[in-house]
Design an enzyme around this catalytic site. Structure first.
Site, PDB file in Angstrom:
ATOM      1  CE  LYS A 123      -3.917   2.216   2.299  1.00  0.00           C
ATOM      2  NZ  LYS A 123      -4.955   2.143   3.363  1.00  0.00           N
TER       3      LYS A 123
ATOM      4  CB  SER B 172      -7.474   4.702   2.103  1.00  0.00           C
ATOM      5  OG  SER B 172      -6.988   3.926   3.186  1.00  0.00           O
TER       6      SER B 172
ATOM      7  CB  SER C 286      -9.079   2.372   4.846  1.00  0.00           C
ATOM      8  OG  SER C 286      -9.504   3.710   4.805  1.00  0.00           O
TER       9      SER C 286
END
Length: 481
Positions: free
Chosen positions: A82, A157, A181
């Site tokens: 990520k 996210s 997220s």
């Protein structure tokens, strides 16, 4: 070497094939690079892809194995981190133009652990700016699209991570979760996302080791594969004083198949936590159908919910305080450098008083105690992950649900962030589809610390939902079916 692996084979199967010498890390990488080349131009899930460095990493993994090196649990598996998690020597932008060329010189702890487990890094997964928001777009890389329908959001996210998983570009992914997220993108993309118990997955470095709203965790296409990654990410570290002491290997064991764990399970189900938020009618129907499936499997399903009346104010206060403390100096130095919605959220924190923050922490303590007492009478809480199905990719956020306007950016995420402030583990599991074929997940919540038990129940739920017709469905380019 010969093998019958595909990009849909699963992380455990791939890791076993590498370990047993049935496939090389390089061959496994090439399999995924071919898939990335086919679908990533449409989905934009993996960013900062470095094919040459990935191939060099795979070759080094094969040399290490040939020399008799001790293999980690994820040896040879392609992995994209990520883009809010720093990877030494790898471009890490946080989705911000201010960090478009940033290359850190040290790994975050979560990256340190997956590297030690033997992954082959290939790039990063796309994020919204500073991971603020549940729709993945930024001014550095653009927008990530949903593999099931590229006209729709992949969530956020951890949207790049979820989309990459669902499209077969990687077998596992890491993510983080403040207001949903890990859970929201999992629901939108039809994969599994776990927000672990507070302290289960330690983080370092942090600007504030005592801030406990956000956690990191694993994502996968199956609960069994998710358990494999959790076994790598979990466990104590001396740099993380709030880390739980259970060693990671206890979570990595294969999750037994079958629905036996559902018999006699005391399940509380609530579509909206007693009217705390609006829920799209199709999402509500999936939650109700999931509850009926569990009842048929032998669970004792009742309509019930904990009293989380203070959750909204608690979360919004702590989120604003956290964003201002972390990003306030950056906004002051670059007044026009952050997206408008994030800048507004940061400025909300500027007006908080010590009494406001103290009230939020006091209420959070109350919420945690209520959840503890709630789980005396119930084993599991079932509710929506997201209040809406995947929305059009051009929207920043849903502005209405069932015709009811959403007054703020956060209104449509209450079903996830109300759980955040309880500190309990919560997992998103695919449970159905809209009439238009878009994935919808349900959220399963367990008592704090019960992460392994939650995985076993989630695997049983996933099997039951699949048996009731909640399959993963087709994605861009091909189908896992």
């Amino acid at each position: 070497m010969s093998h019958d692996l595909t990009v849909w084979s699963g992380a455990r199967a791939m890791a076993a094939a590498v370990r047993e010498g049935r496939v090389s890390a390089r061959a496994l990488l090439e399999l995924h690079l071919e898939r990335i080349a086919a679908v990533n131009p449409v989905l934009n899930a993996i960013v900062s892809l470095d094919v040459d460095r990935a191939r060099a990493g795979a070759d080094e993994a094969d040399r290490y194995q040939a020399a008799g090196g001790r293999l980690g649990a994820l040896h040879g598996l392609p992995f994209a981190v990520k883009d809010t998690h720093a990877a030494a020597g790898w471009r890490t932008t946080y989705g911000s133009p201010l960090f478009a060329d940033h290359v850190p010189d040290a790994d975050d702890l979560i990256v340190e652990r997956v590297r030690r487990a033997g992954v082959v890094l290939i790039g990063k997964t796309n994020v919204p700016e500073f991971a603020a928001g549940s729709h993945t777009f930024n001014r550095v890389f653009g927008t990530t699209r949903n593999p099931h329908d590229p006209s729709r959001s992949a969530g956020g996210s951890s949207g790049g991570a979820a989309a990459a998983l669902a499209a077969g570009m990687v077998p596992l992914a890491d993510g983080s979760d403040m207001g949903g997220s890990l859970r929201n993108p999992a629901s939108f993309c039809g994969v599994i996302g776990l927000r672990p118990s507070l302290g289960r997955v330690p983080e370092w470095p942090l600007y504030n080791q005592w801030e406990t709203t956000s956690v990191s965790g694993p994502m996968a296409r199956t609960v069994d594969d998710l358990a494999l990654l959790l076994g790598v990410l979990a466990g104590p570290d001396p740099r993380a004083p709030q880390a739980l002491g259970d060693p990671g290997r206890g979570f990595a064991q294969p999750v037994p198949p079958g629905t036996d764990a559902l018999r006699g399970l005391r399940v509380a189900v609530s579509v909206d936590l007693g009217g705390a938020f609006e829920v799209d009618h199709e999402v509500a129907a999936v939650v109700e159908a999931a509850a009926a499936t569990l009842a048929r499997a032998g669970s004792r399903v009742v309509s019930a919910h904990p009293d989380l009346a203070e959750a909204d104010d608690t979360f919004r206060t702590l989120r604003a305080w956290h964003l201002q403390a972390k990003l306030g100096p950056l906004l002051a130095a670059h007044p026009d450098g952050l997206k408008a919605s994030l800048a507004d959220n940061i400025r909300l924190g500027e007006h908080l008083t010590g009494a406001d923050v103290a009230r939020a922490y006091t209420r959070r303590t109350t919420l945690g105690e209520r959840m503890r007492l709630f789980f005396r009478d119930h084993d599991l809480l079932l509710l929506p992950v997201s209040q809406v199905p995947p929305f059009p990719v051009e929207q920043e956020f849903p502005t209405e649900i069932n015709g009811r306007p959403m007054a703020t950016y956060l209104d449509w995420m209450r079903s996830a962030y109300h759980v955040t402030v309880t500190g309990c583990p919560a997992i998103a599991v695919p449970a159905g589809r809209t009439t238009g074929g878009l994935p919808v997940g349900v959220q399963l919540v367990a008592p704090h610390g019960a992460d392994r038990w939650l995985l076993e129940v989630a695997a049983a739920c996933a099997e039951a939902f699949a048996g009731a017709g909640a399959d993963g469905g087709g994605v861009v380019g091909t189908s896992p079916g």
